[in-house]
Design a protein around this motif. Sequence first.
Motif, short mmCIF file in Angstrom:
data_model
loop_
_atom_site.label_atom_id
_atom_site.label_comp_id
_atom_site.label_asym_id
_atom_site.label_seq_id
_atom_site.Cartn_x
_atom_site.Cartn_y
_atom_site.Cartn_z
N ILE A 65 32.48 85.16 26.44
CA ILE A 65 32.51 85.10 27.51
C ILE A 65 33.20 86.56 28.36
O ILE A 65 32.41 87.30 28.55
CB ILE A 65 33.00 84.75 28.86
CG1 ILE A 65 32.14 82.65 27.87
CG2 ILE A 65 32.69 84.53 30.13
CD1 ILE A 65 32.36 81.33 28.17
N GLU A 74 26.82 83.55 21.29
CA GLU A 74 28.50 82.41 20.67
C GLU A 74 29.58 83.63 19.92
O GLU A 74 28.51 84.48 19.19
CB GLU A 74 27.69 81.66 19.67
CG GLU A 74 28.89 81.19 19.32
CD GLU A 74 27.81 79.46 18.31
OE1 GLU A 74 28.20 78.31 19.01
OE2 GLU A 74 28.00 79.83 17.11
N ALA A 95 29.55 78.72 32.05
CA ALA A 95 28.52 79.10 30.78
C ALA A 95 27.64 77.74 30.76
O ALA A 95 26.80 77.73 30.40
CB ALA A 95 29.23 79.85 29.58
N GLU A 108 33.84 84.48 19.18
CA GLU A 108 35.65 84.47 19.82
C GLU A 108 35.11 84.75 21.28
O GLU A 108 34.54 85.73 21.13
CB GLU A 108 35.30 84.75 18.72
CG GLU A 108 36.68 83.95 18.57
CD GLU A 108 38.16 84.22 17.27
OE1 GLU A 108 38.72 85.18 17.27
OE2 GLU A 108 37.11 83.82 16.38
N ASN A 109 35.25 84.44 21.82
CA ASN A 109 35.65 84.96 23.67
C ASN A 109 34.87 85.76 23.89
O ASN A 109 34.65 87.15 24.83
CB ASN A 109 36.95 86.37 23.42
CG ASN A 109 38.39 85.60 23.82
OD1 ASN A 109 38.20 85.23 24.79
ND2 ASN A 109 39.86 86.23 22.84
N PRO A 134 33.54 79.25 30.91
CA PRO A 134 33.43 78.75 30.41
C PRO A 134 32.75 77.36 31.32
O PRO A 134 31.85 76.75 30.84
CB PRO A 134 34.66 77.98 29.64
CG PRO A 134 34.99 79.03 30.20
CD PRO A 134 35.44 79.89 30.62
N GLU A 135 33.14 77.40 32.02
CA GLU A 135 31.95 76.34 33.97
C GLU A 135 30.69 76.61 33.89
O GLU A 135 29.98 75.76 33.28
CB GLU A 135 32.74 75.25 34.78
CG GLU A 135 34.15 74.89 34.30
CD GLU A 135 35.17 76.05 33.69
OE1 GLU A 135 35.17 77.27 34.19
OE2 GLU A 135 36.16 75.71 32.76
N MET A 167 35.67 78.85 18.88
CA MET A 167 34.18 79.33 19.18
C MET A 167 33.81 79.24 20.89
O MET A 167 33.30 78.55 21.36
CB MET A 167 32.80 78.99 18.55
CG MET A 167 32.17 80.13 17.89
SD MET A 167 32.48 81.69 17.51
CE MET A 167 32.37 81.92 15.78
N GLU A 168 33.11 80.18 21.05
CA GLU A 168 32.67 80.42 23.00
C GLU A 168 31.06 80.48 23.58
O GLU A 168 30.40 81.15 21.65
CB GLU A 168 33.88 81.30 23.85
CG GLU A 168 34.17 80.93 25.08
CD GLU A 168 34.45 81.93 25.00
OE1 GLU A 168 36.23 81.09 26.55
OE2 GLU A 168 34.65 82.82 26.20
N ARG A 169 30.23 80.03 23.92
CA ARG A 169 29.54 80.27 24.34
C ARG A 169 28.85 80.81 25.60
O ARG A 169 30.10 80.46 26.07
CB ARG A 169 28.75 78.84 24.27
CG ARG A 169 28.80 78.50 22.81
CD ARG A 169 27.33 77.42 22.49
NE ARG A 169 27.25 76.81 21.08
CZ ARG A 169 26.04 75.93 21.09
NH1 ARG A 169 25.79 74.78 21.68
NH2 ARG A 169 26.31 75.32 19.50
N THR A 170 28.01 81.42 26.09
CA THR A 170 27.82 82.28 27.32
C THR A 170 26.33 82.22 27.64
O THR A 170 25.54 82.91 26.36
CB THR A 170 28.82 83.28 27.74
OG1 THR A 170 28.31 83.36 28.53
CG2 THR A 170 27.84 84.65 26.19
#
Length: 138
Positions: free
Chosen positions: A81, A76, A123, A78-79, A120-121, A1-4
């Motif tokens: 960003i 939030e 974000a 998947e993928n 990611p950084e 799980m990713e956040r942006t």
Amino acid sequence: MERTLSIIKPDGVSRGLMGEIVKRFENNNIRIIAMKLVRMTKSQAEGFYAVHKERPFFGSLTDFMSSGPALVMVLEGENVIAKNRELMGATNYKDAAEGTIRRDFANDIEKNVVHGSDAPETAAVEISYFFNQFEIVG
Ligand code: RTP
Ligand code: MG
């Protein structure tokens, strides 16, 4: 799980595009886990776009970003960003693919409706620029 971090820029808010853009996130299985309207000061906008401080458009961009309320969100998924950047389209609306937010709604390279973190950084830094841990729903 990713956040942006997503921002509906002042042009998007003043043109009444918040609902349409939020709907696109919802339709694409992207979860909104934080959201608020902010009216950035000039110096907050300068801090947010500090990576661009040597660029010729920095003054104009930060005037624009502090010109009215913007809707900041943490997304939030998947993928998320890359997915958000795909939904946004290219920086210049003229180069943006059919069906993207910028292609559909922007008509200026600067007032291009939305912002999305690019890695990611960035974000993580951008999310913490606007939200503390209690403002993000887990
Ligand atoms: P953003 O950071 O806002 O998500 O946009 P981006 O990654 O697609 O584009 P970036 O290169 O990071 O540029 C940040 C914002 O600056 C404005 N811009 N103006 N006048 C110009 O040539 C110019 N180039 C960029 C846009 O508002 C762009 O989104
Ligand atoms: Mg950028």
